[in-house]
Motif scaffolding. Structure first.
Motif, PDB file in Angstrom:
ATOM      1  N   ARG A 190       0.838  -1.215   0.000  1.00 22.85           N
ATOM      2  CA  ARG A 190       0.000   0.000   0.000  1.00 22.85           C
ATOM      3  C   ARG A 190       0.869   1.259   0.000  1.00 22.85           C
ATOM      4  O   ARG A 190       0.493   2.275  -0.595  1.00 22.85           O
ATOM      5  CB  ARG A 190      -0.943  -0.018   1.204  1.00 22.85           C
ATOM      6  N   ARG A 191       2.012   1.200   0.638  1.00 22.14           N
ATOM      7  CA  ARG A 191       2.922   2.356   0.609  1.00 22.14           C
ATOM      8  C   ARG A 191       3.432   2.586  -0.808  1.00 22.14           C
ATOM      9  O   ARG A 191       3.521   3.739  -1.271  1.00 22.14           O
ATOM     10  CB  ARG A 191       4.086   2.122   1.568  1.00 22.14           C
ATOM     11  N   ARG A 194       0.625   4.189  -2.792  1.00 24.98           N
ATOM     12  CA  ARG A 194       0.477   5.616  -2.468  1.00 24.98           C
ATOM     13  C   ARG A 194       1.592   6.443  -3.089  1.00 24.98           C
ATOM     14  O   ARG A 194       1.356   7.550  -3.586  1.00 24.98           O
ATOM     15  CB  ARG A 194       0.462   5.807  -0.946  1.00 24.98           C
ATOM     16  N   ASP A 195       2.807   5.906  -3.083  1.00 24.58           N
ATOM     17  CA  ASP A 195       3.934   6.639  -3.661  1.00 24.58           C
ATOM     18  C   ASP A 195       3.758   6.813  -5.170  1.00 24.58           C
ATOM     19  O   ASP A 195       4.035   7.886  -5.720  1.00 24.58           O
ATOM     20  CB  ASP A 195       5.247   5.905  -3.372  1.00 24.58           C
ATOM     21  N   ALA A 197       0.896   6.794  -6.763  1.00 23.66           N
ATOM     22  CA  ALA A 197      -0.224   7.720  -6.949  1.00 23.66           C
ATOM     23  C   ALA A 197       0.213   9.166  -6.765  1.00 23.66           C
ATOM     24  O   ALA A 197      -0.253  10.064  -7.470  1.00 23.66           O
ATOM     25  CB  ALA A 197      -1.344   7.376  -5.971  1.00 23.66           C
ATOM     26  N   ALA A 198       1.140   9.397  -5.830  1.00 26.49           N
ATOM     27  CA  ALA A 198       1.568  10.764  -5.535  1.00 26.49           C
ATOM     28  C   ALA A 198       2.357  11.379  -6.680  1.00 26.49           C
ATOM     29  O   ALA A 198       2.397  12.606  -6.823  1.00 26.49           O
ATOM     30  CB  ALA A 198       2.397  10.785  -4.258  1.00 26.49           C
ATOM     31  N   ALA A 218      -4.889   5.396  -5.257  1.00 25.74           N
ATOM     32  CA  ALA A 218      -4.056   4.435  -4.528  1.00 25.74           C
ATOM     33  C   ALA A 218      -4.763   3.093  -4.377  1.00 25.74           C
ATOM     34  O   ALA A 218      -4.139   2.026  -4.504  1.00 25.74           O
ATOM     35  CB  ALA A 218      -3.674   4.999  -3.164  1.00 25.74           C
ATOM     36  N   ASP A 219      -6.080   3.110  -4.122  1.00 23.51           N
ATOM     37  CA  ASP A 219      -6.835   1.854  -4.035  1.00 23.51           C
ATOM     38  C   ASP A 219      -6.774   1.112  -5.366  1.00 23.51           C
ATOM     39  O   ASP A 219      -6.595  -0.122  -5.399  1.00 23.51           O
ATOM     40  CB  ASP A 219      -8.301   2.137  -3.693  1.00 23.51           C
TER      41      ASP A 219
END
Length: 405
Positions: A190-191, A194-195, A197-198, A218-219
Motif C-alpha cells: 500500500r505504501r 500511495r507513492d 499515486a503521488a 491508490a486503491d
C-alpha cells in the motif's frame, strides 16, 4: 457443507454438475449451482439487475480494491471502467509487448537450470516486473522480486474466509476481528501504491494518469497490483506446466517462437494459453445473489439467495466439451471450435475482466519466451488443485529446465 464451502468451494460443489445443468444444494435458501450456458449468460448479462454480488464477494473486493474499480458499484464503477479502458486497448497492449519480452528474456537467462523449480512463484516474479513497468508505468524504483514475494501473503489475507464472513457483522468490526490489512506485506504494497499515486505521470495513455481524477487512485493501483499478478502468474504457471507434461505442444510453441520471433499474434502459444485457462481458469467460481424473487431452469430463487456459476466445472462439462479433461489446444486454433457461452476464464458481461486481453497476451509472451530458450519437464508430485478464490496447486507446480540445444 458450509465448512467445506468455506475451506475450499471445490469440496462443496457436487460431482454431478459436470453432467447436469443445475444443482440445488440442500435447504430452501441454500446456494443454487447453475452450469447451463444460456442461464449463465442471463445471470451475467442481467439487464434487469436481478442478480448482484453477495456479501462474501463484496467483502473480498473491498479488501483487495477498497473503493476502486473492481469493488465499486453503479456510476462510480462505470466511470472508473470508462477511464481505465484505454490502458487495455490493443494499441496499449502492443506498446507493452517489448516490456513483456524483456522481462521474460531476463528470467530465461537467469533460470536455475537442472534444479526443481515451483513455477507459481518463479513466474510471479516475471509478472510483477511486467505489471510494475507497464500498468503502473513509472515504477522501476521498486524491487519487483520483493513485491512478488509479498503479494501471495496479501492474497491469503484478503481471501481469509470463515463463518464470520457470512455473519451479519459490520465491515469495520469484521476487519478488526480478522486483523485484515495489518500485515507488514500489505503495508509495504500500500505504501508503494500511495507513492506511485503521488507522482502519477500525466501522459494520457498511462493507467495511473487515466484513473487520477476518477475513484481512489491508490486503491486502484493496489488492486491492479495484486489482481494483475494473481491472474497472469497462475495462468502462465499452469500453461507452462501443461507444456512440460506435453512435449509435442512444447515443441510447437518453441518452433513458432523461433521461426517468427517478431510475430506477436503467436497463434500456437495463444491456443495453448486459452486451453490452459479452460482447464485451470483463474476465477474458478462466479457468485451472484438474487436481488428479487425469480426463476431459473425451473428453480424458484428467493431474494438474497446465492447462485454459483462453477466456471471450473463448465470448462470441463461433459455435455459441452469433447473429452473435456484432455489438454488439446487445437480447440482454440483458427480452425478449431468451442461451444458458445462455455468459456469464461475472465467472466462475462459488464463485469468481464477489463484486463483480459492484456493478461492473455502477457501469458502467451512469457510462455513463448521461456520455451524458446529452455526445455521444461515435470518433476515432483502431481499438483493438488484448490479452487479457493483462484485455481491453484497447494503443492506447487514443479519443473526442471535445461537450455535448448
Amino acid at each position: 457443507m458450509l465448512r467445506h464451502a468455506i475451506a475450499d468451494p471445490a469440496r462443496a460443489i457436487p460431482a454431478s454438475i459436470y453432467d447436469e445443468w443445475s444443482y440445488a444444494l440442500p435447504g430452501p435458501r441454500s446456494p443454487l449451482v447453475i452450469a447451463e450456458p444460456d442461464a449463465v449468460r442471463a445471470i451475467l448479462l442481467d439487464p434487469g439487475a436481478t442478480f448482484g454480488r453477495n456479501r462474501p464477494l463484496r467483502t473480498l473486493m473491498r479488501r483487495a480494491w477498497g473503493n476502486g474499480l473492481a469493488a465499486a458499484e453503479g456510476e462510480s464503477w462505470a466511470a472508473q471502467r470508462r477511464a481505465a479502458a484505454p490502458a487495455f486497448r490493443p494499441s496499449a497492449i502492443a506498446a507493452a509487448m517489448p516490456v513483456m519480452t524483456a522481462a521474460t528474456r531476463h528470467a530465461a537467462e537467469r533460470w536455475p537450470c537442472g534444479e526443481s523449480v515451483d513455477l507459481q512463484p518463479a513466474l510471479g516474479r516475471i509478472v510483477a516486473r511486467i505489471v510494475l513497468e507497464t500498468l503502473l508505468s513509472d515504477a522501476r524504483d521498486w524491487d519487483s522480486d520483493a513485491i512478488a514475494a509479498d503479494i501471495p501473503e496479501v492474497m491469503r489475507d484478503v481471501a481469509r474466509f470463515g463463518l464470520l464472513e457470512v455473519a451479519p457483522i459490520p465491515a469495520a468490526w469484521l476487519d478488526r476481528l480478522r486483523r485484515t490489512g495489518r500485515s507488514d506485506a500489505e503495508a509495504r504494497l500500500r505504501r508503494i501504491a500511495r507513492d506511485i499515486a503521488a507522482r502519477a505521470p500525466t501522459e494520457p495513455h498511462h493507467l495511473t494518469a487515466l484513473l487520477r481524477d476518477v475513484g481512489p487512485l491508490a486503491d486502484n493501483l493496489f488492486g491492479f497490483m495484486i489482481a494483475g499478478f494473481e491472474t497472469s502468474a497462475l495462468g502462465a504457471a499452469w500453461a507452462l506446466y501443461l507444456l512440460a507434461l506435453h512435449p509435442d505442444w512444447q515443441a510447437a510453441v518453441r518452433a513458432e517462437a523461433t521461426d517468427a520471433p517478431d510475430d506477436t499474434t503467436r497463434p500456437v502459444a495463444r491456443a495453448v494459453v486459452q486451453e490452459a485457462l479452460r482447464l485451470y481458469p483463474p476465477g474458478p467460481l462466479l457468485v451472484r445473489a438474487a436481488t428479487r424473487e425469480t426463476e431459473l431452469l425451473g428453480h424458484r430463487i428467493r431474494r438474497g439467495q446465492t447462485v454459483i456459476i462453477p466456471v471450473f466445472a463448465i470448462h470441463r462439462h461433459r455435455r459441452l466439451w469433447a473429452d473435456p479433461d484432455r489438454f488439446d489446444p487445437g480447440r482454440f486454433a483458427p480452425a478449431g471450435h468451442y461451444p458458445r457461452g462455455a468459456y469464461l476464464p475472465f467472466g462475462a458481461g459488464p463485469r468481464l475482466c477489463i484486463a483480459a486481453g492484456f493478461a492473455t497476451a502477457e501469458i502467451a509472451t512469457i510462455v513463448a519466451g521461456l520455451v524458446r530458450d529452455l526445455h521444461f519437464t515435470p518433476t515432483g508430485a502431481a499438483p493438488v488443485v484448490s479452487l479457493k478464490v483462484s485455481t491453484h496447486s497447494t503443492t506447487g507446480l514443479h519443473v526442471t529446465a535445461q537450455p535448448v540445444a
